[in-house]
Write an enzyme that holds these catalytic residues in place. Structure first.
Site, PDB file in Angstrom:
ATOM      1  N   ARG A   1       0.824  -1.225   0.000  1.00  0.00           N
ATOM      2  CA  ARG A   1       0.000   0.000   0.000  1.00  0.00           C
ATOM      3  C   ARG A   1       0.849   1.263   0.000  1.00  0.00           C
ATOM      4  NH1 ARG A   1      -2.986  -3.228   3.473  1.00  0.00           N
ATOM      5  NH2 ARG A   1      -4.829  -4.039   2.414  1.00  0.00           N
TER       6      ARG A   1
ATOM      7  N   LYS B   1       2.590  11.669 -11.125  1.00  0.00           N
ATOM      8  CA  LYS B   1       1.756  10.742 -11.907  1.00  0.00           C
ATOM      9  C   LYS B   1       2.594   9.512 -12.215  1.00  0.00           C
ATOM     10  CE  LYS B   1      -1.407  13.564 -14.678  1.00  0.00           C
ATOM     11  NZ  LYS B   1      -1.734  13.878 -16.081  1.00  0.00           N
TER      12      LYS B   1
ATOM     13  N   GLU C   1       8.605  19.268 -24.237  1.00  0.00           N
ATOM     14  CA  GLU C   1       7.797  19.566 -23.042  1.00  0.00           C
ATOM     15  C   GLU C   1       8.283  20.849 -22.359  1.00  0.00           C
ATOM     16  OE1 GLU C   1       5.070  18.025 -22.218  1.00  0.00           O
ATOM     17  OE2 GLU C   1       5.221  15.908 -22.809  1.00  0.00           O
TER      18      GLU C   1
ATOM     19  N   LYS D   1       6.425  23.492 -13.509  1.00  0.00           N
ATOM     20  CA  LYS D   1       5.515  22.355 -13.317  1.00  0.00           C
ATOM     21  C   LYS D   1       5.164  22.202 -11.837  1.00  0.00           C
ATOM     22  CE  LYS D   1       4.281  17.705 -14.580  1.00  0.00           C
ATOM     23  NZ  LYS D   1       4.596  16.442 -15.212  1.00  0.00           N
TER      24      LYS D   1
ATOM     25  N   GLU E   1      -5.182  17.355 -10.958  1.00  0.00           N
ATOM     26  CA  GLU E   1      -5.608  17.725 -12.307  1.00  0.00           C
ATOM     27  C   GLU E   1      -7.108  17.975 -12.427  1.00  0.00           C
ATOM     28  OE1 GLU E   1      -3.475  15.703 -15.458  1.00  0.00           O
ATOM     29  OE2 GLU E   1      -5.170  15.943 -16.787  1.00  0.00           O
TER      30      GLU E   1
ATOM     31  N   ARG F   1      -3.906  22.358 -13.711  1.00  0.00           N
ATOM     32  CA  ARG F   1      -2.945  21.369 -14.228  1.00  0.00           C
ATOM     33  C   ARG F   1      -3.292  20.949 -15.656  1.00  0.00           C
ATOM     34  NH1 ARG F   1      -0.144  16.350 -10.859  1.00  0.00           N
ATOM     35  NH2 ARG F   1       1.101  15.606 -12.580  1.00  0.00           N
TER      36      ARG F   1
ATOM     37  N   ASN G   1      -1.684  20.077 -20.597  1.00  0.00           N
ATOM     38  CA  ASN G   1      -2.086  19.243 -21.734  1.00  0.00           C
ATOM     39  C   ASN G   1      -2.038  19.993 -23.059  1.00  0.00           C
ATOM     40  OD1 ASN G   1      -2.631  16.883 -20.268  1.00  0.00           O
ATOM     41  ND2 ASN G   1      -4.547  17.764 -19.569  1.00  0.00           N
TER      42      ASN G   1
ATOM     43  N   HIS H   1      -1.524  18.206 -26.351  1.00  0.00           N
ATOM     44  CA  HIS H   1      -1.564  16.776 -26.065  1.00  0.00           C
ATOM     45  C   HIS H   1      -2.764  16.035 -26.665  1.00  0.00           C
ATOM     46  CE1 HIS H   1       1.894  17.436 -23.608  1.00  0.00           C
ATOM     47  NE2 HIS H   1       1.914  16.186 -23.180  1.00  0.00           N
TER      48      HIS H   1
ATOM     49  N   HIS I   1      -1.699  12.677 -28.386  1.00  0.00           N
ATOM     50  CA  HIS I   1      -2.106  11.336 -27.961  1.00  0.00           C
ATOM     51  C   HIS I   1      -2.765  10.578 -29.120  1.00  0.00           C
ATOM     52  CE1 HIS I   1      -2.118  12.797 -23.527  1.00  0.00           C
ATOM     53  NE2 HIS I   1      -0.970  12.214 -23.835  1.00  0.00           N
TER      54      HIS I   1
ATOM     55  N   HIS J   1       6.884  10.776 -27.992  1.00  0.00           N
ATOM     56  CA  HIS J   1       5.927  11.669 -27.325  1.00  0.00           C
ATOM     57  C   HIS J   1       6.246  13.141 -27.606  1.00  0.00           C
ATOM     58  CE1 HIS J   1       2.904  12.879 -24.485  1.00  0.00           C
ATOM     59  NE2 HIS J   1       3.786  13.578 -23.792  1.00  0.00           N
TER      60      HIS J   1
HETATM   61  N1  NAD Z   1       4.396  10.642 -15.327  1.00  0.00           N
HETATM   62  C1  NAD Z   1       4.299  11.677 -16.126  1.00  0.00           C
HETATM   63  O1  NAD Z   1       3.860  12.752 -15.740  1.00  0.00           O
HETATM   64  C2  NAD Z   1       4.775  11.538 -17.542  1.00  0.00           C
HETATM   65  C3  NAD Z   1       4.907  12.678 -18.358  1.00  0.00           C
HETATM   66  C4  NAD Z   1       5.411  12.526 -19.643  1.00  0.00           C
HETATM   67  C5  NAD Z   1       5.782  11.256 -20.100  1.00  0.00           C
HETATM   68  N2  NAD Z   1       5.643  10.176 -19.286  1.00  0.00           N
HETATM   69  C6  NAD Z   1       6.044   8.833 -19.735  1.00  0.00           C
HETATM   70  O2  NAD Z   1       7.439   8.841 -19.967  1.00  0.00           O
HETATM   71  C7  NAD Z   1       7.755   7.790 -20.884  1.00  0.00           C
HETATM   72  C8  NAD Z   1       8.787   8.285 -21.863  1.00  0.00           C
HETATM   73  O3  NAD Z   1       9.939   8.608 -21.156  1.00  0.00           O
HETATM   74  P1  NAD Z   1      11.350   8.875 -21.880  1.00  0.00           P
HETATM   75  O4  NAD Z   1      11.153   9.703 -23.069  1.00  0.00           O
HETATM   76  O5  NAD Z   1      12.273   9.334 -20.806  1.00  0.00           O
HETATM   77  O6  NAD Z   1      11.740   7.451 -22.447  1.00  0.00           O
HETATM   78  P2  NAD Z   1      12.492   6.169 -21.821  1.00  0.00           P
HETATM   79  O7  NAD Z   1      12.293   6.069 -20.384  1.00  0.00           O
HETATM   80  O8  NAD Z   1      12.064   5.017 -22.674  1.00  0.00           O
HETATM   81  O9  NAD Z   1      14.031   6.501 -22.117  1.00  0.00           O
HETATM   82  C9  NAD Z   1      14.448   6.618 -23.430  1.00  0.00           C
HETATM   83  C10 NAD Z   1      15.671   5.753 -23.749  1.00  0.00           C
HETATM   84  O10 NAD Z   1      16.830   6.408 -23.254  1.00  0.00           O
HETATM   85  C11 NAD Z   1      17.635   5.508 -22.500  1.00  0.00           C
HETATM   86  N3  NAD Z   1      18.327   6.343 -21.509  1.00  0.00           N
HETATM   87  C12 NAD Z   1      17.786   6.948 -20.443  1.00  0.00           C
HETATM   88  N4  NAD Z   1      18.683   7.748 -19.864  1.00  0.00           N
HETATM   89  C13 NAD Z   1      19.834   7.646 -20.572  1.00  0.00           C
HETATM   90  C14 NAD Z   1      21.111   8.250 -20.468  1.00  0.00           C
HETATM   91  N5  NAD Z   1      21.378   9.173 -19.561  1.00  0.00           N
HETATM   92  N6  NAD Z   1      22.057   7.881 -21.372  1.00  0.00           N
HETATM   93  C15 NAD Z   1      21.777   6.979 -22.355  1.00  0.00           C
HETATM   94  N7  NAD Z   1      20.575   6.404 -22.511  1.00  0.00           N
HETATM   95  C16 NAD Z   1      19.612   6.739 -21.631  1.00  0.00           C
HETATM   96  C17 NAD Z   1      16.666   4.486 -21.950  1.00  0.00           C
HETATM   97  O11 NAD Z   1      17.315   3.275 -21.699  1.00  0.00           O
HETATM   98  C18 NAD Z   1      15.660   4.373 -23.103  1.00  0.00           C
HETATM   99  O12 NAD Z   1      16.131   3.440 -24.045  1.00  0.00           O
HETATM  100  C19 NAD Z   1       6.438   7.365 -21.523  1.00  0.00           C
HETATM  101  O13 NAD Z   1       6.075   6.113 -21.015  1.00  0.00           O
HETATM  102  C20 NAD Z   1       5.447   8.421 -21.055  1.00  0.00           C
HETATM  103  O14 NAD Z   1       4.138   7.921 -20.907  1.00  0.00           O
HETATM  104  C21 NAD Z   1       5.164  10.298 -18.022  1.00  0.00           C
HETATM  105 ZN    ZN Z   2       3.535  15.121 -22.352  1.00  0.00          ZN
END
Ligand code: NAD
Ligand code: ZN
Length: 358
Positions: free
Chosen positions: A121, A143, A185, A225, A235, A239, A243, A246, A250, A263
């Site tokens: 939990r 999130k 972003e 943020k 949200e 917040r 979006n 977005h 999406h 993204h």
């Molecule tokens: N929680 C939220 O508010 C929120 C907001 C926006 C996006 N997201 C989520 O984030 C995800 C996308 O995240 P992302 O773009 O960071 O992608 P990711 O986590 O897939 O990372 C991208 C790639 O970079 C590599 N990597 C990471 N750091 C590195 C570094 N320093 N050096 C070399 N390689 C590195 C990883 O292994 C991966 O292959 C999606 O799932 C999306 O839904 C969440």
């Molecule tokens: Zn986004």
């Protein structure tokens, strides 16, 4: 090291931003918090670059640590990997007085954070984001989620970390595609309210310029943020400005089945398209579209798509912002002045027309 406080009553925490501190993260954590054991959730790529450094820095402080390594990529943000993490947490005897530390981009942050929010939990967690997207966006705001067969982020929760540690130097190893992708972003934050960030982007001409100003960009994005999340954690109002761009983004991502478009690219197109349309409709100050597109193009981000709005409509109809026969869209009156508008579903295509007939 810079510190940004996120004020959320009992869930308040700090974001620390600095350089080259991963080998000292053990002592940074020990000085501020008290945990018995730490489990590091990371992916294979980041593990091979930084996993050992982080684990050793914890062991150096006599904190027992273990790494859980997940295959990299969005396809790991699923129930199977979640089960794998839960089982590893049980094996390691993790309790509520231990810590889960996420080390990588948004995928690991969301997956590991969701595991932390539900195991026993809720166990404490700390985010160590290593992509620009995660440093400017996903690690802030609480999130956390996994994808289900029916779509992205369908199972999730709001769960704040105990802290976020951002080491700018890890960006040196990030592939160039992810470098620009994450900046979309940050540009969005500039568009919807952090004017000094928008001005900063306007002054950028080369990748070297960005690298020099990266700390500033990350700090301003996090600050912005955090200020929004403080006012509207779950949200229900403000917040929603986050979006901007977005709705179309999406739809584009799901149309393409999350392949061949990232993204940040999708958000870049989404911001460009909606502003192009609202400027034409007289709802946005003249010249806004051009300013945004110039910045995004300089960051090697796409500003248009060859996919028509008719093809995207079925995907837009799944948007979480639809209520009854209306959808809430974020538009800009001008740079720094976002506005929420309720649009009847039959009028969506006027706001999101992509200018393509394919
Ligand atoms: N929680 C939220 O508010 C929120 C907001 C926006 C996006 N997201 C989520 O984030 C995800 C996308 O995240 P992302 O773009 O960071 O992608 P990711 O986590 O897939 O990372 C991208 C790639 O970079 C590599 N990597 C990471 N750091 C590195 C570094 N320093 N050096 C070399 N390689 C590195 C990883 O292994 C991966 O292959 C999606 O799932 C999306 O839904 C969440
Ligand atoms: Zn986004």
């Amino acid at each position: 090291m810079k510190k940004i406080d996120v004020h959320l009553q009992d869930d308040s925490y700090s974001i620390f931003i600095g350089r080259n501190f991963l080998s000292d993260i053990g002592s940074l954590i020990k000085n501020k918090y008290s945990f018995d054991k730490v489990v590091i959730v990371t992916d294979d790529i980041v593990d091979s670059l930084y996993g050992e450094v982080v684990e050793n820095s914890l062991l150096k402080e006599y904190i027992s640590a273990r790494r859980i390594v997940i295959p990299h990529g969005e396809c790991s943000k699923n129930l199977d990997m979640l089960r794998y993490i839960y089982n590893q947490l049980t094996d390691f005897g993790i309790t509520r007085s231990d810590l889960l530390l996420t080390l990588s981009g948004g995928v690991i942050g969301d997956l590991g954070g969701f595991a932390a929010s539900t195991y026993l939990r809720g166990i404490p967690f700390i985010q160590v984001p290593t992509t620009i997207l995660a440093q400017v966006d996903s690690s802030v705001g609480g999130k956390v989620a996994i994808d289900l067969d029916g779509g992205k982020n369908l199972a999730g929760s709001f769960y704040q970390p105990k802290a976020v540690f951002i080491d700018i130097d890890v960006i040196k190893t990030l592939p160039v595609h992810y470098f620009y992708d994450g900046l979309a972003e940050a540009v969005k934050c500039g568009c919807i309210g952090e004017l000094s960030l928008f001005t900063l982007f306007e002054s950028i001409k080369t990748k070297e310029d960005i690298e020099k100003k990266l700390e500033n960009i990350i700090e301003k994005s996090c600050q912005y943020k955090a200020s929004i999340v403080e006012k509207d954690e779950k949200e229900s109002g403000l917040r929603m400005f986050l979006n901007f761009g977005h709705t179309l983004a999406h739809a584009l991502e799901s149309f393409k089945n999350y392949q061949g478009i990232s993204h940040g690219e999708a958000v870049s197109i989404g911001m460009s398209v909606i502003t192009e349309n609202t400027e034409r409709m007289g709802l946005t100050e003249k010249g806004t579209e051009k300013k945004i597109k110039e910045i995004l193009s300089l960051l090697h981000l796409p500003i248009k798509t060859s996919i028509s709005i008719e093809k995207l409509m079925p995907y837009i109809m799944h948007d979480k912002k639809i209520r009854g026969d209306f959808i809430t869209l974020v538009i800009l009156e001008s740079i720094g002045k976002p506005k929420l508008i309720r649009v009847p579903l039959e009028q969506i295509s006027t706001y999101l027309a992509t200018g393509s007939s394919l």
